[in-house]
Design a protein around this motif. Structure first.
Motif, PDB file in Angstrom:
ATOM      1  N   PHE A   1       0.633  -1.435  -0.031  1.00 55.07           N
ATOM      2  CA  PHE A   1      -0.045   0.224  -0.010  1.00 55.07           C
ATOM      3  C   PHE A   1       0.930   1.189  -0.004  1.00 55.07           C
ATOM      4  O   PHE A   1       0.559   2.113  -0.793  1.00 55.07           O
TER       5      PHE A   1
ATOM      6  N   PHE B   1      -4.940   5.185   0.175  1.00 52.11           N
ATOM      7  CA  PHE B   1      -6.230   5.229  -0.384  1.00 52.11           C
ATOM      8  C   PHE B   1      -6.488   6.359  -1.149  1.00 52.11           C
ATOM      9  O   PHE B   1      -7.667   6.158  -1.715  1.00 52.11           O
ATOM     10  N   GLN B   2      -5.658   7.226  -1.384  1.00 48.02           N
ATOM     11  CA  GLN B   2      -6.003   8.377  -2.278  1.00 48.02           C
ATOM     12  C   GLN B   2      -5.693   7.820  -3.801  1.00 48.02           C
ATOM     13  O   GLN B   2      -5.780   8.510  -4.754  1.00 48.02           O
ATOM     14  N   SER B   3      -4.739   6.684  -3.916  1.00 52.11           N
ATOM     15  CA  SER B   3      -4.229   6.602  -5.265  1.00 52.11           C
ATOM     16  C   SER B   3      -5.397   5.526  -5.889  1.00 52.11           C
ATOM     17  O   SER B   3      -6.079   4.941  -5.471  1.00 52.11           O
TER      18      SER B   3
ATOM     19  N   PHE C   1      -5.128   1.863  -5.577  1.00 47.56           N
ATOM     20  CA  PHE C   1      -5.647   1.200  -4.518  1.00 47.56           C
ATOM     21  C   PHE C   1      -6.785   0.461  -4.807  1.00 47.56           C
ATOM     22  O   PHE C   1      -7.184  -0.512  -4.127  1.00 47.56           O
ATOM     23  N   PHE C   2      -7.423   0.744  -5.832  1.00 51.54           N
ATOM     24  CA  PHE C   2      -8.966   0.316  -6.278  1.00 51.54           C
ATOM     25  C   PHE C   2      -8.694  -0.771  -7.185  1.00 51.54           C
ATOM     26  O   PHE C   2      -9.939  -1.194  -7.741  1.00 51.54           O
TER      27      PHE C   2
ATOM     28  N   TRP D   1      -5.647  -6.342  -5.516  1.00 52.07           N
ATOM     29  CA  TRP D   1      -6.482  -6.972  -4.167  1.00 52.07           C
ATOM     30  C   TRP D   1      -6.191  -8.788  -4.517  1.00 52.07           C
ATOM     31  O   TRP D   1      -6.182  -9.502  -3.580  1.00 52.07           O
TER      32      TRP D   1
ATOM     33  N   GLU E   1       3.232   5.168   6.322  1.00 55.01           N
ATOM     34  CA  GLU E   1       2.418   6.287   5.886  1.00 55.01           C
ATOM     35  C   GLU E   1       2.963   7.558   6.592  1.00 55.01           C
ATOM     36  O   GLU E   1       2.901   8.493   5.996  1.00 55.01           O
TER      37      GLU E   1
END
Length: 129
Positions: A47, A57-59, A62-63, A68, A116
């Protein structure tokens, strides 16, 4: 980056060593927890590596489904190594109870937060400069 040893290598190896020493009275459990801590830390290290500047989580990555799937595959391999008896004998590991997963899980989360946090601190320092 020159911060690599401080933000990844030292916290991950330190977390594994701390978990190992904490459970040293039961050597097979200590080995298993150290290996599991390393595996989870390295899986969660994915991550912070998604972006050098933004929180993970702003990248957009990430989705991404392949990300995953890769993480799920890593967890599956780790689980396979712990709970399949021939692999457990080869790796000198014992099956972990659900509560035993807490020590490696917490250690991995601490490493993630540390990585982070360093990224956030560097970003703040660049804004001030």
């Amino acid at each position: 980056s020159t911060l690599f040893p401080y933000t990844t290598l030292f916290p991950i190896s330190g977390a594994a060593l701390l978990v190992y020493v904490r459970f040293l009275d039961d050597l097979p459990m200590a080995r298993t927890l150290a290996m599991t801590t390393l595996a989870l830390c390295l899986l969660l290290q994915i991550f912070p590596m998604l972006s050098e500047r933004k929180a993970f989580f702003q990248s957009r990555r990430f989705f991404a489904i392949p990300l995953w799937l890769a993480i799920a595959g890593g967890l599956l391999i780790q689980t396979f190594g712990l709970y399949w008896l021939p692999m457990g004998r080869l790796l000198h590991c014992v099956p972990l109870t659900f509560s035993a997963w807490m020590a490696p899980g917490v250690a991995a989360l601490v490493c993630l937060i540390l990585m982070e946090g360093v990224k956030f601190g560097i970003k703040k320092a660049r804004i001030r400069a």
